[in-house]
Design an enzyme around this catalytic site. Structure first.
Site, PDB file in Angstrom:
ATOM      1  N   ASP A 461       0.851  -1.187   0.000  1.00 36.37           N
ATOM      2  CA  ASP A 461       0.000   0.000   0.000  1.00 36.37           C
ATOM      3  C   ASP A 461       0.887   1.238   0.000  1.00 36.37           C
ATOM      4  O   ASP A 461       1.618   1.498   0.964  1.00 36.37           O
ATOM      5  CB  ASP A 461      -0.899  -0.006   1.232  1.00 36.37           C
ATOM      6  CG  ASP A 461      -2.050   0.990   1.094  1.00 36.37           C
ATOM      7  OD1 ASP A 461      -1.930   1.902   0.259  1.00 36.37           O
ATOM      8  OD2 ASP A 461      -3.037   0.833   1.817  1.00 36.37           O
ATOM      9  N   ASP A 671     -57.810  20.373   1.756  1.00 35.28           N
ATOM     10  CA  ASP A 671     -57.585  18.983   1.374  1.00 35.28           C
ATOM     11  C   ASP A 671     -58.638  18.596   0.350  1.00 35.28           C
ATOM     12  O   ASP A 671     -59.710  19.218   0.264  1.00 35.28           O
ATOM     13  CB  ASP A 671     -57.648  18.052   2.582  1.00 35.28           C
ATOM     14  CG  ASP A 671     -57.131  16.664   2.260  1.00 35.28           C
ATOM     15  OD1 ASP A 671     -56.301  16.555   1.337  1.00 35.28           O
ATOM     16  OD2 ASP A 671     -57.552  15.692   2.909  1.00 35.28           O
ATOM     17  N   ASP A 736     -51.434  19.070   1.792  1.00 31.30           N
ATOM     18  CA  ASP A 736     -50.539  17.932   1.699  1.00 31.30           C
ATOM     19  C   ASP A 736     -49.717  18.029   0.416  1.00 31.30           C
ATOM     20  O   ASP A 736     -49.786  19.020  -0.304  1.00 31.30           O
ATOM     21  CB  ASP A 736     -51.320  16.613   1.756  1.00 31.30           C
ATOM     22  CG  ASP A 736     -52.365  16.514   0.653  1.00 31.30           C
ATOM     23  OD1 ASP A 736     -52.163  17.091  -0.435  1.00 31.30           O
ATOM     24  OD2 ASP A 736     -53.411  15.865   0.881  1.00 31.30           O
ATOM     25  N   ASP A1346     -36.945  -0.099 -29.165  1.00 22.88           N
ATOM     26  CA  ASP A1346     -38.057  -0.856 -28.591  1.00 22.88           C
ATOM     27  C   ASP A1346     -37.582  -1.494 -27.292  1.00 22.88           C
ATOM     28  O   ASP A1346     -36.488  -2.068 -27.239  1.00 22.88           O
ATOM     29  CB  ASP A1346     -38.548  -1.946 -29.557  1.00 22.88           C
ATOM     30  CG  ASP A1346     -39.650  -2.782 -28.934  1.00 22.88           C
ATOM     31  OD1 ASP A1346     -40.783  -2.279 -28.846  1.00 22.88           O
ATOM     32  OD2 ASP A1346     -39.370  -3.927 -28.534  1.00 22.88           O
ATOM     33  N   ASP A1427     -43.709   1.339 -25.203  1.00 29.99           N
ATOM     34  CA  ASP A1427     -42.367   0.756 -25.228  1.00 29.99           C
ATOM     35  C   ASP A1427     -41.579   1.144 -26.464  1.00 29.99           C
ATOM     36  O   ASP A1427     -40.465   0.650 -26.667  1.00 29.99           O
ATOM     37  CB  ASP A1427     -42.456  -0.771 -25.139  1.00 29.99           C
ATOM     38  CG  ASP A1427     -43.353  -1.359 -26.223  1.00 29.99           C
ATOM     39  OD1 ASP A1427     -43.964  -0.586 -26.985  1.00 29.99           O
ATOM     40  OD2 ASP A1427     -43.454  -2.586 -26.305  1.00 29.99           O
ATOM     41  N   ASP A1428     -42.127   2.000 -27.296  1.00 33.18           N
ATOM     42  CA  ASP A1428     -41.422   2.484 -28.482  1.00 33.18           C
ATOM     43  C   ASP A1428     -40.827   3.851 -28.196  1.00 33.18           C
ATOM     44  O   ASP A1428     -41.506   4.731 -27.658  1.00 33.18           O
ATOM     45  CB  ASP A1428     -42.366   2.573 -29.691  1.00 33.18           C
ATOM     46  CG  ASP A1428     -42.821   1.199 -30.144  1.00 33.18           C
ATOM     47  OD1 ASP A1428     -42.015   0.260 -30.043  1.00 33.18           O
ATOM     48  OD2 ASP A1428     -43.970   1.056 -30.583  1.00 33.18           O
ATOM     49  N   ASP A1610     -61.646  26.909 -41.719  1.00 34.68           N
ATOM     50  CA  ASP A1610     -62.830  27.046 -42.571  1.00 34.68           C
ATOM     51  C   ASP A1610     -64.034  26.533 -41.794  1.00 34.68           C
ATOM     52  O   ASP A1610     -63.907  25.758 -40.842  1.00 34.68           O
ATOM     53  CB  ASP A1610     -62.656  26.256 -43.876  1.00 34.68           C
ATOM     54  CG  ASP A1610     -63.779  26.565 -44.860  1.00 34.68           C
ATOM     55  OD1 ASP A1610     -64.135  27.750 -44.985  1.00 34.68           O
ATOM     56  OD2 ASP A1610     -64.296  25.633 -45.481  1.00 34.68           O
ATOM     57  N   GLU A1652     -67.287  31.091 -38.714  1.00 33.11           N
ATOM     58  CA  GLU A1652     -65.853  31.260 -38.950  1.00 33.11           C
ATOM     59  C   GLU A1652     -65.132  31.651 -37.662  1.00 33.11           C
ATOM     60  O   GLU A1652     -64.014  31.203 -37.395  1.00 33.11           O
ATOM     61  CB  GLU A1652     -65.631  32.313 -40.037  1.00 33.11           C
ATOM     62  CG  GLU A1652     -66.151  31.937 -41.417  1.00 33.11           C
ATOM     63  CD  GLU A1652     -65.304  30.862 -42.083  1.00 33.11           C
ATOM     64  OE1 GLU A1652     -64.237  30.534 -41.538  1.00 33.11           O
ATOM     65  OE2 GLU A1652     -65.707  30.363 -43.145  1.00 33.11           O
ATOM     66  N   ASP A1685     -60.929  32.435 -44.958  1.00 30.95           N
ATOM     67  CA  ASP A1685     -61.510  33.014 -46.182  1.00 30.95           C
ATOM     68  C   ASP A1685     -62.718  33.891 -45.859  1.00 30.95           C
ATOM     69  O   ASP A1685     -63.547  34.134 -46.718  1.00 30.95           O
ATOM     70  CB  ASP A1685     -61.910  31.893 -47.154  1.00 30.95           C
ATOM     71  CG  ASP A1685     -62.876  30.896 -46.531  1.00 30.95           C
ATOM     72  OD1 ASP A1685     -63.272  31.095 -45.373  1.00 30.95           O
ATOM     73  OD2 ASP A1685     -63.234  29.904 -47.198  1.00 30.95           O
TER      74      ASP A1685
END
EC number: 3.4.23.-
Length: 1755
Positions: A461, A671, A736, A1346, A1427-1428, A1610, A1652, A1685
């Protein structure tokens, strides 16, 4: 002749194993134990017959040699025919036959047929005839005695032997798996023994008792090959047969050896499990015994790891050695060798110190193994050393165990390494200290564990300033030195016993000594390189030697693990005795037990208990004086702090300081209570309460949800109320730590108002006692009031409100005053209060007809907040009203029991009402004023939606058209009501609309359709009233069936075709007075604006601008014209020739004229005969007709007036039933059950793939530890509501892979087993499209990932159990879930919280506010969909870094890294994307549609042509009666669900041009007429014809400094029922279409301008949200634009006139738009109608117009 010869020579005949067979076969499904007596007789007869008819086969039938075996065959047994086994199981013999094999020297054959040798042929049981030799033999194959040399018995005793030995033998089972071979061999040997062949079975030494005969060998060979098919044989058996395929005896011999070996293994395991050692025998002998057992088991394939072996050894230790259990049980990586080192040390010290104190070694062991850190029990920090550099760690406290060596280390060059040997050190006298056996090796084999110690070595050491050693064996000239202070790397003191010299004798015969400290409290013996350097010795780690400065090598260095070591063989031993070492340290505490050790020994008891126990001698062996209590006062045990952690104690009266420090209404407690389940949507599910600290005044407010904006509204209300009513300012609010209080929105609000939020600590409900106790009190009162009154549960908050009013008026026992008195308010006037649920009669001042009753029975709830009236519940109308027009029912004169509220719903008679009451209204006050309004707009429960659960299944029975007519009264005499209250019915009719508000207005009865969902814009939108171009509604439908209109006014619904209504008197908008003026078109409005608006006059003329745009705001940084051009430049607008400024296009000129005839359309709309009738007259007409129908149906007689039947027939019930019971329609199932996929699947290949997927899913579930496998629970012991059913589902994915999934039945999960407030978030489709668009413009890399079995990574908090699938055979057992199984209600939310936390904490991401599942940091953007994961980054290495971090925790698969510069194809959430970085992106679904559409059974291309548009204008959906039976109706609804479901999925992903048609047809799912189905087929046909179309994006110009976000809006005025308008919006980012929306306006518009304005106002919130998202993901400036329009809309938005608008609804929307334009930099411009691509969202268009508006952005 030949058979006679056989009988004469019976002593050499072949056995009846082949001859005594019957002609009948046993069926494979027959019970093998079910053999009747009759069958036994048949077998015996057939056996006799077969024996008499047995013949031999001519020699010419000999079989040829087997070509499969190259080795020569044994002479005794011929080779089989055509393979390793005989074709007909016939054994032949060549010329080299032994004597006795054949008769007269001719080859004989034994006829074995496959069916004869089959186990199914011989009926098992006591009557079985297999194998039995024929009676002519004389005896079965008996086993001769060893003395007898004859193989066969004498024929003279044949009859008697046959009689005595004849028995029926059960054949062995068929071998079905190589793993079952050992068990099968046992049954086969048993079979041979029962067949009198036990003598040929090899014994333990491998030799049989007697020699096997040829017949026996033939029998052995045939039975073995029949019952042990070659494909199921183990490899070693096949190896034997490949050499000699008849050597069955060798197989049996080796199998018996394996059985003996298995027996030895079992004995070894039993011995190992029952080890006992107390030191009475040498430790070496005990170690040898244990290691031999472990080695034998390992060699036989039974691996015993170190952990298990150590546990078994320690369990058998007793006496002094038992102490090792407590000192070693926490070491996870302990080895057997390490444990034996301690055992040896104790044994040797026992032998060397017999005259010392008996427990002396135990004390040293305690200090050595358990008190390394002395008084500090914190685990010391281990500093790893670089194996290539000098050790530089500081002197450290040793770890609590030694480390053994293994056998895979290379040797060093300087010293040879020998196997470990042991030599005892000879000492001069009996007091010499025995330190065990010395290791003599200089190099060792070692493992890779960096924390293992190398026995017999010193650790080098470089960081240690002093040398420390644990054993006194090598210390010379020891002396006491208590003044030395040594600390480890964690700054903890190391007690030192002595100081002395450490003497070395190196290889060059030189001797050197250094100072050494003795302490047992370290793990390694540390040799300080600093002290070696002081004596001119250095460590060379390149040569791995100790050397002098002149290069002389002194000793080798060993690299073991992460450290360097030098052998102790270079140390000179000393002659220090045990007492010498013990007495070196004179401190009294060193000879006492340390208190931390005693504390752990006595189960972590507290100090007071330990001291009392020692003082009273309840613990023997040592007393109180033997314990060092110097550290007991301030000692803190970390384990106790963790294991015994408790909440802090609340001091009684601790809140008094708040009451004294704050004035009234300055300190509030709040609360939230809820949710209350199974209530109507309109009833509140929560309430929020407030309590003043000083006065205890209480407020309660209802809540439908716990969203931030809902909570913020309540806080705003309560603060304003206190400020205005009590002239006080709230200073502190205690609450809380729920998310509804800790969110950023509320925090900023409180901070802005100067209010200090005071949060409670986590899980400390007692600190929030004021609010918690109030909620409990109010809830108790609520239950009591509902029970007493009998009112339905959806009125629960009314009971809360009533209780709050009363509680505020009651005196407190402590203060002797009420909360009202403390607040300075007058007491409650009890004369104005009625008992909760008091029966009353409410006056109806506007009944349906003059002959209808004027009184409506009701029940009083509570005084109104907003008037002097009372809130009263009216059961017959299913609503509450705020009124003073009521009379209290009292006394015996009540006739309330005669009112039939609703015979279909209420089961309880009103005479059951209880709860006494007292009237507070005088008799002269019964008549109330009629000029007060019965209703109040301020009542929070003015509309009550009925209970949504348990809908009546009206599809299964006919419903009368008069269900909703006013009920008739009872014809029988009813009992009078007593003075007790009348109990209200508990149930309400779920089929009566919440919109029936008193006074009952006469409404159109259009049935609305709810809960038809689509995945629009990545979210869910409700689809509403159907119509492609609807015609007017029939006026005969009942008003009660307008049951869902209110639901659709608050949803993003989809509506129908537009028609240009003109010349309708309306009220003007903008800054004019409310006058009736003619309706003008957009073009006329445009002319008027040009002449009046100065801003428009200042803009360039229209003939100079190709886009005809009217700017609204003049920016200060960029010119108006430049901003306009910048916004419009990249939009995919159609190219049109310029027009004259005086000619304005008519957007509706191509529409065909409206049909003038009137149909039976039940949905009303634009198909009316008079399109220009005023709105008021139109609505009045519908209401008047409805009233006439209702009156006529009240008196309708179906028997006498059949010919005058009203316009609604009974078949109409199919549509009505569908509307009422829409939830009863089963969802489309696209998956397979277990029985469908595997059990009854006739497709073998598909079945095998599903089986493989099934096993893969099971393995994954076990790998993820989805459930607790240690214990199975009985179903009867578990609460049924915590039991979740489970099942396997199977499906085939788009890429062709077969998938199995084990899911929970969340659809029947009890509400108490999950938190309904948790949300399972996924990325919004707009967020994904925005990210993709930005990726294209910024050359981002797109990486798709994934995560396998994502939900299973999320732990489940609730206590839930699942039933295993039925095919597993555990029907009566339950297993407890540990993970979030797919299908559970909370699984999605649990996974979202899990992955969100990981992305934020471990990946350095942050979630974009307002956009769930969108995470970002400075380099990477992540879109998460369950998971994607989709990663976007400018630098691909940044994506890889995220992937590396994810793989540390999750099973992450890279679907597409996206590193190519060429075109890359993705499949992202259903979108098929083609992306070339820096150039373009194409989004489509061609492959998916090509696969899915043909499966819908739609007649594609019936006329052999492709459609050019999804629909044509001028088509109207007929709403005639649907004449169809129940089964056909359900089948067609199911078909519509499939077709529209697919169309909706595609439309909201990228086919925005189809949204109008999709939404219109979606509203007709429950009205599947032939016309609707044909239109749906046409839409699917158009999708098929255009399945190759893609949404095309091109990269934005690199010179663009800003991101441009544009919404094109529109509206089609009044083309929906009730004159509602269809509105549509398209959103574009940098010229790329990213989303669209088509829906019905929630409010009725009275002009095109209002329509509109409504359309634009609907687009602004999403526009702002997208703007925020873009700014978070991309830091470039952003320009927001809005195109319309309608010039009149632009003028109103731009105007500064603040006069009142026509109504407050559109006035509010217009003012909101003004604020957006002026404050949020929103630019509004005009766009020509023919260029407005949003026009496709509001109406069906001609083919030419449809193509013109869409061909630039989707093609």
């Amino acid at each position: 002749m030949e058979s006679q010869q056989l009988s004469q020579h019976s002593h050499i005949s072949h056995g009846s194993a082949c001859a005594s067979v019957t002609s009948k076969e046993v069926h494979t499904n027959q019970d093998p134990l079910d053999v009747s007596a009759s069958k036994t007789e048949e077998c015996e007869k057939a056996s006799t017959k077969a024996n008499s008819q047995q013949t031999t086969t001519p020699a010419s039938s000999a079989v040829p040699e087997n070509p499969h075996h190259a080795s020569p065959q044994p002479a005794s047994v011929p080779p089989p025919q055509n393979g390793p086994y005989p074709q007909q199981c016939m054994m032949t013999q060549n010329q080299a036959n032994p004597s006795g094999w054949s008769f007269y020297g001719h080859p004989s054959m034994i006829p074995y047929t496959p069916y004869q040798m089959s186990p199914m042929y011989f009926p098992p049981g006591p009557q079985s005839q297999f194998p039995q030799y024929p009676s002519s033999v004389g005896t079965p194959l008996s086993t001769p005695s060893p003395e007898s040399g004859n193989t066969f018995t004498d024929s003279s005793s044949a009859d008697s032997d046959m009689t005595s030995t004849k028995k029926y033998v059960r054949p062995p089972p068929m071998l079905t798996s190589p793993n079952d071979f050992p068990n099968w061999v046992k049954t086969y040997i048993k079979f041979l023994q029962n067949s009198n062949l036990g003598g040929i079975i090899p014994t333990v030494n491998g030799k049989p008792v007697r020699q096997i005969t040829d017949d026996e060998l033939t029998f052995l060979y045939n039975t073995f090959q029949i019952f042990a098919p070659s494909q199921f044989l183990p490899t070693w058996v096949k190896d034997i047969l490949s050499v000699d395929y008849t050597d069955i005896m060798k197989i049996l011999s080796k199998s018996i050896e394996k059985m003996q070996s298995d027996t030895q293994e079992a004995n070894d395991i039993v011995t190992l499990a029952n080890l006992q050692y107390n030191g009475s025998t040498p430790a070496d002998a005990f170690e040898t015994k244990v290691t031999n057992i472990i080695d034998r088991l390992n060699n036989n394939g039974i691996h015993i790891n170190n952990k298990v072996a150590c546990q078994l050894i320690m369990r058998g230790l007793s006496g002094e050695y038992k102490f090792l259990r407590y000192t070693r049980h926490r070491h996870l990586n302990m080895t057997v060798a390490e444990l034996f080192l301690d055992i040896h040390a104790i044994y040797e010290e026992q032998q060397g110190s017999r005259n010392s104190k008996p427990n002396y070694r135990r004390n040293l062991s305690d200090e050595k193994n358990d008190s390394r850190s002395y008084t500090n029990t914190t685990k010391p920090k281990v500093i790893a050393r670089n194996p290539q550099k000098t050790n530089n760690s500081k002197s450290k406290t040793a770890r609590a165990h030694n480390v053994s060596t293994s056998n895979n280390s290379p040797s060093t060059d300087n010293d040879s390494i020998s196997k470990s040997t042991t030599e005892p050190i000879q000492l001069n006298n009996k007091h010499d200290l025995h330190l065990g056996q010395e290791l003599t090796e200089s190099t060792v084999n070692h493992t890779n564990h960096s924390d293992d110690e190398l026995p017999g070595h010193l650790l080098l050491d470089s960081g240690a300033s002093r040398t420390l050693i644990r054993s006194a064996h090598h210390i010379h000239s020891a002396s006491s030195n208590p003044d030395i202070n040594v600390v480890d790397a964690q700054k903890r003191n190391i007690p030192i016993n002595a100081i002395g010299d450490l003497q070395f004798h190196f290889q060059d015969n030189t001797k050197t000594s250094i100072k050494v400290l003795h302490t047992p409290n370290i793990a390694y013996d540390l040799l300080s390189l600093n002290e070696l350097a002081a004596v001119d010795i250095t460590a060379c780690f390149t040569k791995n030697v100790l050397e002098r400065s002149d290069g002389t090598v002194l000793a080798p260095i060993v690299k073991y693990g992460d450290f360097y070591w030098v052998s102790k063989k270079y140390l000179l031993p000393s002659n220090i005795s045990v007492p010498t070492i013990n007495n070196v340290h004179t401190s009294e505490s060193t000879r006492k037990y340390p208190y931390p050790f005693i504390h752990r020994m006595l189960a972590h008891a507290n100090a007071q208990t330990i001291r009392y126990s020692l003082k009273n001698n309840t613990i023997t062996y040592f007393n109180e004086s033997d314990v060092d209590r110097s550290s007991a006062i301030d000692y803190q045990c970390p384990d106790c702090l963790i294991g015994k952690s408790t909440k802090h104690r609340h001091i009684k009266g601790s809140r008094l300081k708040y009451q004294n420090s704050y004035e009234p209404f300055q300190y509030l407690h709040t609360d939230i209570f809820g949710p209350v389940h199974n209530l109507p949507k309109s009833a509140p599910s929560y309430f929020i309460s407030f309590t003043d600290e000083t006065t205890k005044f209480r407020w309660v407010y209802p809540l439908h949800d716990r969203r931030e904006d809902s909570i913020l509204d309540v806080f705003t209300t309560i603060l304003a109320f206190i400020k205005n009513q009590f002239q006080a300012s709230v200073l502190v609010i205690q609450m809380d730590r729920g998310s509804e209080y800790t969110n950023r929105t509320l925090h900023k609000f409180l901070e802005k108002n100067g209010i200090t939020p005071c949060y409670t600590t986590t899980a400390d409900s007692r600190a929030h006692g004021v609010a918690e106790r109030l909620n409990r009190t109010l809830l108790d009162d609520c239950r009591t009031q509902l029970q007493c009154s009998g009112l339905p549960n959806h009125l629960w908050f009314s009971a809360i409100e009533f209780s709050t009013i009363v509680r505020n008026s009651l005196a407190s026992p402590k203060s002797k005053k009420s909360a009202r008195q403390h607040a300075g308010l007058a007491g409650l006037d009890i004369s104005t209060l009625l008992p909760f649920g008091q029966p009353v009669i409410v006056n109806d001042h506007n009944p349906n007809s003059k002959i209808h009753p004027r009184g409506i029975p009701g029940y009083a709830l509570h005084p109104s907040r907003n008037s002097y009236g009372y809130i009263i519940y009216l059961p017959s109308l299913k609503k509450t009203v705020d009124t003073t027009n009521y009379v209290i029912l009292q006394g015996k004169e009540s006739r309330l029991d005669q009112f039939n509220y609703d015979a279909l719903t209420f089961d309880e008679d009103l005479n059951r009402l209880t709860a006494s009451y007292q009237s507070f209204i005088a008799s002269n006050e019964i008549q109330q004023s009629d000029d007060l309004n019965i209703e109040s707009d301020h009542d929070f429960q003015s509309d009550i939606e009925l209970h949504p659960e348990q809908p009546r299944n009206v599809l299964s029975k006919a419903v009368s058209p008069t269900d909703s007519t006013p009920p008739s009264t009872h014809t029988e005499d009813s009992k009078r009501v007593s003075k007790t209250n009348i109990r209200a019915p508990r149930e309400v009719d779920p089929n009566i609309s919440e919109s029936n508000i008193l006074p009952s207005k006469k409404r159109s009865s259009t049935p609305q359709i709810s809960n038809i969902e689509s995945t629009g814009s990545g979210g869910m939108h409700k689809l509403n009233v159907p119509l492609l171009a609807p015609m007017s509604q029939s006026n005969t439908h009942e008003s009660s069936h307008a049951s869902k209109s209110k639901d659709f006014r608050h949803s993003d619904s989809y509506s129908e075709n537009e028609t240009n209504h003109t010349n309708v008197p309306i009220s003007s908008t903008g800054g004019t007075n409310n006058k009736t003026v003619p309706q003008i078109s957009d073009q006329e409005t445009e002319k008027r604006i040009i002449h009046r608006s100065p801003s428009i006059d200042a803009s360039p003329p229209e003939n100079n601008s190709s886009h005809n745009i009217v700017p609204i705001k003049t920016p200060t940084t960029v010119s108006e014209q430049n901003t306009e051009e910048s916004i419009i430049a990249d939009l995919p607008l159609p190219d049109l020739p310029p027009e004259s400024p005086t000619e304005f296009p008519d957007p509706f000129k191509e529409l065909p004229p409206i049909n003038s005839h009137q149909t039976n359309s039940s949905l009303g709309g634009i198909g009316d005969s008079n399109a220009y009738t005023t709105i008021n007259s139109k609505k009045r007409s519908l209401e008047d007709n409805e009233t006439e129908i209702k009156v006529s149906r009240d008196t309708w007689n179906t028997k006498n007036m059949r010919s005058l039947e009203p316009p609604r027939s009974k078949k109409r019930i199919h549509l009505i039933a569908a509307v009422k019971a829409v939830k009863s329609i089963k969802p489309i199932r696209t998956t397979l059950r277990y029985d469908e996929a595997i059990t009854y699947n006739k497709d073998i290949k598909e079945k095998e793939k599903y089986i493989e997927a099934y096993h893969k899913e099971v393995n994954q579930l076990l790998k993820m530890k989805t459930w607790d496998t240690d214990e199975y629970y009985d179903r009867k012991e578990i609460d049924p509501k915590r039991v979740i059913n489970s099942m396997f589902i199977f499906n085939k994915k788009r890429d062709g892979t077969h998938k199995a999934r084990f899911v929970a039945r969340g659809d029947i999960q009890h509400p108490d087993t999950y938190d309904s407030g948790m949300q399972s978030n996924t990325v919004h489709h707009y967020a994904l499209m925005t990210s993709l668009s930005l990726a294209l413009d910024n050359n981002y890399y797109i990486t798709q990932l994934d995560i396998s079995s994502a939900y299973l990574y999320a732990d489940i908090k609730e206590e839930l159990y699942i039933r295993p699938p039925p095919h597993l055979g555990m029907n009566d057992k339950l297993i407890r879930l540990k993970k979030s199984l797919y299908g559970l209600k909370q699984s999605g939310a649990n996974w979202y919280e899990t992955i969100k936390s990981y992305l934020i904490k471990q990946c350095g991401m942050e979630e974009v506010r307002g956009w769930s599942c969108v995470f970002k940091n400075s380099q990477v953007t992540i879109c998460l969909f369950v998971d994607d994961m989709i990663l976007f980054s400018k630098d691909l290495n940044a994506n890889k870094k995220i992937i590396t971090t994810l793989k540390k925790q999750y099973d992450t698969k890279i679907i597409n890294l996206g590193e190519s510069d060429n075109e890359i194809q993705y499949d992202i959430l259903g979108l098929e994307i083609k992306y070339q970085r820096g150039k373009y992106m194409k989004l489509g679904m061609e492959n998916s549609l090509t696969e899915k559409i043909p499966k819908l059974n739609v007649p594609l291309n019936p006329k052999g042509r492709k459609l050019s548009a999804p629909g044509q204008p001028g088509l109207y959906i007929d709403q005639d009666e649907l004449e169809i039976d129940e089964d056909e109706y359900k089948e067609k609804v199911h078909e519509m669900q499939k077709l529209i479901g697919l169309a909706s999925y595609v439309g909201y992903k990228f086919r925005f041009d189809l949204l109008y048609y999709i939404n219109t047809l979606a509203q007709h799912i429950l009205f599947p007429s032939r016309q609707v189905l044909d239109m749906t087929y046409e839409l699917i046909q158009f999708m098929w014809d255009t399945r190759d179309k893609q949404l095309i994006w091109h990269k934005n110009k690199p010179t663009e400094p800003d991101n441009k976000l544009v919404a094109i809006s529109d509206a089609s005025y009044g083309n929906q029922p009730y004159y509602k308008s269809q509105i549509g919006n398209i959103y574009l980012l940098n010229g790329k279409v990213i989303g669209g929306k088509s829906t019905k306006a929630s409010l009725t518009c009275t002009s095109t301008t209002e329509a509109e304005i409504h359309a634009i106002s609907e687009s602004v919130p999403l526009l702002n949200n997208l703007s925020y998202l873009i700014q978070e993901l991309n830091k470039k400036p952003i320009i927001k634009g809005l195109l319309t329009d309608s010039r009149s809309t632009i003028s109103i938005i731009k105007s500064t006139n603040e006069e009142k608008f026509r109504n407050r609804f559109f006035g509010t929307k217009a003012m909101r738009l003004r604020d957006e334009v002026s404050g949020n930099n929103l630019y509004v411009y005009y766009i020509e109608t023919k260029k407005n691509i949003a026009d496709v969202m509001t109406k069906p268009l001609p083919i030419k117009t449809f193509k013109l508006l869409t061909n630039k952005w989707i093609h």
